[in-house]
Design a protein around this motif. Sequence first.
Motif, PDB file in Angstrom:
ATOM      1  N   LEU A 257       0.817  -1.211   0.000  1.00 52.05           N
ATOM      2  CA  LEU A 257       0.000   0.000   0.000  1.00 52.05           C
ATOM      3  C   LEU A 257       0.852   1.263   0.000  1.00 52.05           C
ATOM      4  O   LEU A 257       0.574   2.214  -0.737  1.00 52.05           O
ATOM      5  N   LYS A 258       1.893   1.262   0.813  1.00 53.64           N
ATOM      6  CA  LYS A 258       2.741   2.451   0.879  1.00 53.64           C
ATOM      7  C   LYS A 258       3.463   2.680  -0.445  1.00 53.64           C
ATOM      8  O   LYS A 258       3.648   3.817  -0.880  1.00 53.64           O
ATOM      9  N   GLU A 259       3.875   1.591  -1.079  1.00 52.39           N
ATOM     10  CA  GLU A 259       4.527   1.719  -2.376  1.00 52.39           C
ATOM     11  C   GLU A 259       3.608   2.400  -3.379  1.00 52.39           C
ATOM     12  O   GLU A 259       4.017   3.255  -4.158  1.00 52.39           O
ATOM     13  N   GLN A 260       2.327   1.995  -3.371  1.00 48.99           N
ATOM     14  CA  GLN A 260       1.377   2.519  -4.349  1.00 48.99           C
ATOM     15  C   GLN A 260       0.871   3.909  -3.991  1.00 48.99           C
ATOM     16  O   GLN A 260       0.805   4.791  -4.846  1.00 48.99           O
ATOM     17  N   PHE A 261       0.522   4.107  -2.724  1.00 50.47           N
ATOM     18  CA  PHE A 261      -0.115   5.359  -2.348  1.00 50.47           C
ATOM     19  C   PHE A 261       0.862   6.499  -2.111  1.00 50.47           C
ATOM     20  O   PHE A 261       0.549   7.645  -2.402  1.00 50.47           O
ATOM     21  N   SER A 262       2.039   6.197  -1.598  1.00 49.25           N
ATOM     22  CA  SER A 262       2.963   7.284  -1.295  1.00 49.25           C
ATOM     23  C   SER A 262       3.368   8.025  -2.555  1.00 49.25           C
ATOM     24  O   SER A 262       3.563   9.246  -2.539  1.00 49.25           O
ATOM     25  N   ALA A 263       3.470   7.297  -3.658  1.00 53.12           N
ATOM     26  CA  ALA A 263       3.837   7.924  -4.925  1.00 53.12           C
ATOM     27  C   ALA A 263       2.735   8.845  -5.430  1.00 53.12           C
ATOM     28  O   ALA A 263       2.985   9.772  -6.196  1.00 53.12           O
ATOM     29  N   LYS A 264       1.502   8.585  -5.013  1.00 53.46           N
ATOM     30  CA  LYS A 264       0.371   9.380  -5.477  1.00 53.46           C
ATOM     31  C   LYS A 264      -0.094  10.399  -4.443  1.00 53.46           C
ATOM     32  O   LYS A 264      -0.938  11.241  -4.740  1.00 53.46           O
ATOM     33  N   GLY A 265       0.420  10.298  -3.207  1.00 58.82           N
ATOM     34  CA  GLY A 265       0.027  11.240  -2.167  1.00 58.82           C
ATOM     35  C   GLY A 265      -1.390  11.029  -1.681  1.00 58.82           C
ATOM     36  O   GLY A 265      -2.081  11.973  -1.318  1.00 58.82           O
ATOM     37  N   LEU A 266      -1.839   9.775  -1.637  1.00 62.01           N
ATOM     38  CA  LEU A 266      -3.225   9.500  -1.269  1.00 62.01           C
ATOM     39  C   LEU A 266      -3.327   8.765   0.048  1.00 62.01           C
ATOM     40  O   LEU A 266      -2.401   8.104   0.480  1.00 62.01           O
ATOM     41  N   ARG A 267      -4.511   8.855   0.679  1.00 62.71           N
ATOM     42  CA  ARG A 267      -4.795   8.137   1.924  1.00 62.71           C
ATOM     43  C   ARG A 267      -6.154   7.453   1.798  1.00 62.71           C
ATOM     44  O   ARG A 267      -6.791   7.532   0.782  1.00 62.71           O
ATOM     45  N   GLY A 268      -6.667   6.833   2.870  1.00 64.27           N
ATOM     46  CA  GLY A 268      -7.795   5.916   2.847  1.00 64.27           C
ATOM     47  C   GLY A 268      -9.104   6.344   2.230  1.00 64.27           C
ATOM     48  O   GLY A 268      -9.163   7.238   1.410  1.00 64.27           O
ATOM     49  N   HIS A 269     -10.203   5.680   2.594  1.00 65.16           N
ATOM     50  CA  HIS A 269     -11.532   5.991   2.097  1.00 65.16           C
ATOM     51  C   HIS A 269     -12.441   6.280   3.279  1.00 65.16           C
ATOM     52  O   HIS A 269     -12.235   5.802   4.379  1.00 65.16           O
ATOM     53  N   THR A 270     -13.479   7.070   3.053  1.00 63.70           N
ATOM     54  CA  THR A 270     -14.325   7.484   4.171  1.00 63.70           C
ATOM     55  C   THR A 270     -15.797   7.472   3.833  1.00 63.70           C
ATOM     56  O   THR A 270     -16.619   7.842   4.639  1.00 63.70           O
ATOM     57  N   ILE A 271     -16.132   7.059   2.637  1.00 62.77           N
ATOM     58  CA  ILE A 271     -17.521   7.147   2.207  1.00 62.77           C
ATOM     59  C   ILE A 271     -17.839   5.947   1.333  1.00 62.77           C
ATOM     60  O   ILE A 271     -17.002   5.490   0.563  1.00 62.77           O
ATOM     61  N   GLY A 272     -19.055   5.379   1.514  1.00 63.00           N
ATOM     62  CA  GLY A 272     -19.480   4.328   0.609  1.00 63.00           C
ATOM     63  C   GLY A 272     -19.732   2.986   1.271  1.00 63.00           C
ATOM     64  O   GLY A 272     -19.756   2.855   2.493  1.00 63.00           O
ATOM     65  N   THR A 273     -19.906   1.985   0.415  1.00 61.68           N
ATOM     66  CA  THR A 273     -20.232   0.637   0.856  1.00 61.68           C
ATOM     67  C   THR A 273     -19.384  -0.373   0.106  1.00 61.68           C
ATOM     68  O   THR A 273     -18.743  -0.049  -0.885  1.00 61.68           O
ATOM     69  N   SER A 274     -19.400  -1.615   0.585  1.00 59.79           N
ATOM     70  CA  SER A 274     -18.699  -2.698  -0.092  1.00 59.79           C
ATOM     71  C   SER A 274     -19.508  -3.977   0.064  1.00 59.79           C
ATOM     72  O   SER A 274     -20.261  -4.140   1.029  1.00 59.79           O
ATOM     73  N   HIS A 275     -19.352  -4.891  -0.890  1.00 56.98           N
ATOM     74  CA  HIS A 275     -20.084  -6.151  -0.833  1.00 56.98           C
ATOM     75  C   HIS A 275     -19.497  -7.092   0.222  1.00 56.98           C
ATOM     76  O   HIS A 275     -18.288  -7.080   0.496  1.00 56.98           O
ATOM     77  N   CYS A 276     -20.348  -7.915   0.780  1.00 59.76           N
ATOM     78  CA  CYS A 276     -19.915  -8.893   1.783  1.00 59.76           C
ATOM     79  C   CYS A 276     -18.815  -9.811   1.252  1.00 59.76           C
ATOM     80  O   CYS A 276     -17.938 -10.244   2.009  1.00 59.76           O
ATOM     81  N   SER A 277     -18.870 -10.118  -0.034  1.00 58.59           N
ATOM     82  CA  SER A 277     -17.886 -11.031  -0.612  1.00 58.59           C
ATOM     83  C   SER A 277     -16.461 -10.521  -0.433  1.00 58.59           C
ATOM     84  O   SER A 277     -15.509 -11.306  -0.389  1.00 58.59           O
ATOM     85  N   THR A 278     -16.303  -9.196  -0.299  1.00 55.62           N
ATOM     86  CA  THR A 278     -14.974  -8.612  -0.155  1.00 55.62           C
ATOM     87  C   THR A 278     -14.330  -8.980   1.179  1.00 55.62           C
ATOM     88  O   THR A 278     -13.106  -9.073   1.275  1.00 55.62           O
ATOM     89  N   ILE A 279     -15.139  -9.195   2.208  1.00 55.38           N
ATOM     90  CA  ILE A 279     -14.574  -9.483   3.531  1.00 55.38           C
ATOM     91  C   ILE A 279     -14.903 -10.892   4.019  1.00 55.38           C
ATOM     92  O   ILE A 279     -14.610 -11.231   5.169  1.00 55.38           O
ATOM     93  N   ALA A 280     -15.489 -11.714   3.159  1.00 59.41           N
ATOM     94  CA  ALA A 280     -15.892 -13.068   3.582  1.00 59.41           C
ATOM     95  C   ALA A 280     -14.722 -13.857   4.157  1.00 59.41           C
ATOM     96  O   ALA A 280     -14.850 -14.528   5.192  1.00 59.41           O
TER      97      ALA A 280
END
Length: 340
Positions: A196-219
């Motif tokens: 994550l740090k490799e990908q995000f640090s180059a773009k200057g981005l941080r997490g997410h704070t809005i929205g939903t996700s399907h149950c299959s993502t955390i099964a």
Amino acid sequence: MAYIPSLVLQLLLLALVFAIANGSDLKLGFYRKACPRAEAIVEKATADHVSVAPSLAAPLLRMHFHDCFVRIANISEIELILYDVLQGCDGSVLIDSTKDNRAEKDGPPNLSLRGYQVIDAAKTVLETECPGVVSCADILALVARDAIYQNSVYISSSFQIKGPYWAVPLGRRDGRVSIASESLTLPAPFDDITRLKEQFSAKGLRGHTIGTSHCSTIAARLYNFTGKGDTDPSLDSDYVPYLKSKCKPTDRTTLLEMDPGSFRSFDKNYYKNVLKRRGLFQSDAALLADKETSAYVKLQAESNGHTFLKDFEESIMKMGQIGVLTGEAGEIRRHCARIN
């Protein structure tokens, strides 16, 4: 003709790549003369949809992220220029697959994207008013901003997303390449902190704070984390029964709130949930596994999001300028779902 050593040519091409990739040719008010109502048209089209379906705000922001963050693998910087396929914010995620090509939107990470109708609605009006002028890539960048920060003229206060407003420099042109396999370069919800740090640090981005996700993502986190029918120990044990009550092992359709209680609001509560070990994804839990990122999570959670909006605005503006095509590169698509 004088001979130019190949190394010099490569340096010239790489300099050109950098000039394009850092968005230096984008500017505010880009369409002021060519299509004066462009931004107002996009704003209204976005409001018309988000006022009816407020939950579209998060997917539209995510679509912009997926468009900008995808990376073309196994291709040199020189080839990127020579073949006019700079990866980044080029509207390539909007292109439909054909019998000869499986496009990004059909790549695994993008199958759950939604909100394409908002882009299409804005494009239809723009092509009537200013044919061949406004790119789909610019429309997507504007829609992502407008969906998060909606004007109360179009949305009642009960539905307002209450997000930040950020400047969107324009002048992007549309890419002609969209390949499903390249979507696999996007950050994944199961990535560890190093990745994550490799990908995000180059773009200057941080997490997410809005929205939903399907149950299959955390099964797997809930029911089979190590292949032995166990639960991810990084999850708050008091939170696990709640998640299991919402998501059965084979559930692929139920949606979970990423930020319980405020999933339609753009706020700092995400960091409070991560600190309590209640982030949905392994990538959320991974933020606590690193000294730098855990300190940032703790700062935002305990300071009531003191720098959260400022940090987000800076990050999203940087992201919107990744790998853009400008000038004569690319094209202005007549229909966002297909190359001219």
